[in-house]
Motif scaffolding. Structure first.
Motif, PDB file in Angstrom:
ATOM      1  N   THR A  83     -36.830 -11.745  -3.716  1.00 58.40           N
ATOM      2  CA  THR A  83     -36.821 -10.275  -3.754  1.00 58.40           C
ATOM      3  C   THR A  83     -37.942  -9.679  -4.607  1.00 58.40           C
ATOM      4  O   THR A  83     -38.496  -8.637  -4.256  1.00 58.40           O
ATOM      5  N   ALA A 135     -35.442  -6.118  -7.347  1.00 57.11           N
ATOM      6  CA  ALA A 135     -35.272  -7.563  -7.550  1.00 57.11           C
ATOM      7  C   ALA A 135     -33.875  -7.923  -8.049  1.00 57.11           C
ATOM      8  O   ALA A 135     -33.193  -7.120  -8.695  1.00 57.11           O
ATOM      9  N   VAL A 136     -33.477  -9.131  -7.755  1.00 53.21           N
ATOM     10  CA  VAL A 136     -32.290  -9.747  -8.337  1.00 53.21           C
ATOM     11  C   VAL A 136     -32.742 -10.473  -9.609  1.00 53.21           C
ATOM     12  O   VAL A 136     -33.731 -11.204  -9.561  1.00 53.21           O
ATOM     13  N   PRO A 137     -32.073 -10.283 -10.740  1.00 53.44           N
ATOM     14  CA  PRO A 137     -32.454 -11.023 -11.950  1.00 53.44           C
ATOM     15  C   PRO A 137     -32.376 -12.534 -11.711  1.00 53.44           C
ATOM     16  O   PRO A 137     -31.447 -13.007 -11.061  1.00 53.44           O
ATOM     17  N   GLY A 156     -29.412 -17.576  -8.173  1.00 57.70           N
ATOM     18  CA  GLY A 156     -29.943 -16.361  -8.795  1.00 57.70           C
ATOM     19  C   GLY A 156     -31.464 -16.395  -8.844  1.00 57.70           C
ATOM     20  O   GLY A 156     -32.128 -15.406  -8.499  1.00 57.70           O
ATOM     21  N   VAL A 212     -32.826  -4.459 -10.738  1.00 63.32           N
ATOM     22  CA  VAL A 212     -32.383  -3.792  -9.514  1.00 63.32           C
ATOM     23  C   VAL A 212     -33.273  -2.590  -9.201  1.00 63.32           C
ATOM     24  O   VAL A 212     -33.518  -2.269  -8.033  1.00 63.32           O
ATOM     25  N   MET A 265     -26.439 -12.710 -14.010  1.00 67.01           N
ATOM     26  CA  MET A 265     -25.163 -12.511 -13.311  1.00 67.01           C
ATOM     27  C   MET A 265     -24.117 -13.520 -13.806  1.00 67.01           C
ATOM     28  O   MET A 265     -22.974 -13.162 -14.094  1.00 67.01           O
ATOM     29  N   LEU A 323     -25.662  -4.467 -14.252  1.00 72.92           N
ATOM     30  CA  LEU A 323     -26.596  -5.090 -13.307  1.00 72.92           C
ATOM     31  C   LEU A 323     -26.915  -4.208 -12.110  1.00 72.92           C
ATOM     32  O   LEU A 323     -28.031  -4.251 -11.591  1.00 72.92           O
TER      33      LEU A 323
END
Lengths: 283, 283, 283
Positions: free
Chosen positions: A244, A148-150, A237, A144, A155, A171
């Motif tokens: 991102t 970026a989103v992992p 995800g 984050v 998640m 997260l």
């Protein structure tokens, strides 16, 4: 795996076959154990080997590098090569395919964590069955903080493992979690003193290796039903990660991190999660 | 929201826009911070504002009243007014619609809990993403003790957050949970010393506010998939609340509670969950 | 229940009707409280009685035997009799049918655990709503060590209660879990000093017994929706148990255990989970 490429690159996973039932795998990739495109290829091959090892009942993953279990994804790696990779057996991109398949191998898998495991490193240990940590372990999902989103299931897995509230703290805060809080939260199974964890993990692995593989795989299969998300839950995800992580607007901050010692053992990498938060606020 | 009504009633939620990315919301409604029909209307409007605040990344909820975060539903409020309320955007009654929408706002939400949060107050903090508690926090769902099923999602959320065993202890025992046990159980994320929690929460919020909202909302969306029940799972809980809470046979005990200081800061409200159990056994 | 058989066998469950709302059930079957075919029949009858007891709001389960809550399944019991048993109301084999129905009885159920609860004993306490443990409690699922998959829901329940990582440690390691780690993992609700646990459990039960049963059952029903697996998820576990537990190759090790004091109070039964691991490695 492209064997012509693999032939040119050093092996990152070193397999010690303690016995046919018990393997110890040591990860070794540069000074901080980065995850890179070669890691993806080699892990894919290793998982296939584990899947097909008839007598293998337990696998321990450990690190060759003091202070680092598996730092995170290599920010300097070849993105085009990653983009070109073909889907694995699950139909997912091989980065994610590896982790989904790793969770389901017909052997118990244990991460012995004595150093930092952030981002892709955290996602790796979350894809193994059991996480034993020494007080030197640090876990986190700092993505984050770099916009970026992992992408590797953090998640889906943390949400189920530690509950919604703590998963969102990990997260969305992107901070470092020392072993003690990680254990309080259930992010790792338990903390074992650093000078005892090798012996502890080895004793646990030898126990499991002495058991009947039919029982081990039969049990694991039912725990999978109770705890694993459907494979397809992971796909959004990774899609969000690709959408991102590579954005132009993230680049200056990543350059700042690199200039301050990212991916080097003694720079900001030591407390990366915390530092990213500080730097973002100054940025 | 009926704005003609709102114009006549004081605002219960005070929004401090620390920055476009970070808002601090202070709840203030009478001496113990009761939840009442005006709270429902005003929270509905606040959530809509949060949903539409383009740059808002993090919201901290806190209380203006020492000892009370949000006591519980106001037993003296106008039930007919609640019964007349029209469904919100989710199709659910607005009391529940608010909480379902609050969980999904495109910003991180944090409850800073330094006092009692029982019943509807507990349901409110459970609908926020992250719960930081000081040792002065007390949480609980005492509804069972007044003959009611909680209506705002406590069963759906606690069952997933703390596991079946502890959820049933909380919900069927109806007792007060001090911060330390709440943290052991996962009911709150962690306990922070009372003289440090404001600074701790603020630092966490400033971290998140400095991050890219696209990453925050992208992460939250996938955690929602992994951890939130389907909206429709909440409906039977509220239906059971309405079917049980207003029963004629509950009235004498509620009158007893009111006669002993219910909804007043220094009477039985201080240890309400525990006291209800004692009074029920004497009753 | 075959009443002609029941007439010949001693009652294992002793019901103390403290009040119409509160029953205390003491389990007593031989020196270590084994679970055997009579247990299945008698538990089935007891659950039906609980299901139909109009005013019953809370049931506490405890043990008559110091050191043992419920040791485990009786290895010397009549397997053919078990195989012949007809499905219960859920359509599942009565061993499993009992546990599935026990979870759903319209009363709160509490296990007061002051001794060992392994295998079938662990599965029993996992099927009750709430687990209070004294420091003398030891829990575990040692089945893997005797070549079997647990059959009574341990994978489905532990996976949801303690998370995937700790569930796999418990189930694949097969070791003993003392009360303190069991509480850290969420396997039990909490630990209460051994000289206080009777009073603590009794006070909790009296609280719940004083509440309105309509509220108790209404709450439990919604927690069931949030936390219980579908009945059919349990069936493959029992099928795997029957396919693995009776295998010819397991027999010599079970004989070894019996020769070393299995099912006796002072032999290997005291630290059975740990000892099985040691013996397997020497075997």
């Amino acid at each position: 795996m492209d064997t012509s490429t693999a032939a040119k690159t050093p092996q990152q996973f070193h397999v010690d076959e303690v016995s046919p039932a018990y393997w110890r795998v040591t990860f070794d990739n540069g000074p901080v154990n980065l995850v890179d495109p070669d890691t993806i290829d080699q892990l894919s091959a290793l998982i296939a080997t584990i899947e097909n090892a008839t007598d293998l009942t337990v696998v321990v993953f450990r690190s060759a590098k003091p202070g680092y279990f598996m730092a995170h994804w290599d920010f300097l790696s070849d993105g085009a090569r990653v983009a070109r990779m073909q889907p694995g057996p699950t139909g997912l991109h091989p980065y994610l395919d590896n982790l989904v398949r790793l969770s389901k191998v017909p052997a118990a898998t244990i991460s012995e964590i004595r150093g930092r495991a952030r981002g892709a490193g955290s996602e790796f240990v979350l894809a193994t069955d059991i996480r034993f940590a020494s007080p030197k372990a640090v876990l986190g999902q700092f993505e984050v903080g770099v916009g970026a989103v992992p992408g590797g299931g953090a998640m889906a897995r943390l949400g189920r493992l530690v509950g919604r509230g703590r998963a969102l703290e990990i997260l969305l805060g992107g901070d470092d979690f020392p072993a003690s809080i990680a254990a309080d939260y259930g992010y790792v199974n338990r903390v074992i003193a650093d000078d005892q964890i090798e012996e502890f993990t080895d004793a646990f692995a030898r126990r499991v290796a002495a058991f009947d593989k039919t029982a081990v795989t039969g049990i694991k299969k039912q725990v999978d039903v109770a705890t694993l998300p459907d494979d397809q839950e992971f796909a959004p995800g990774l899609k969000a990660y690709f959408a991102t992580a590579g954005r132009r607007e993230n680049a200056p901050f990543v350059q700042l991190l690199l200039s301050q010692g990212l991916q080097q053992p003694d720079g900001i990498e030591t407390d990366l999660g915390t530092t990213i938060g500080t730097l973002r606020q100054d940025h």
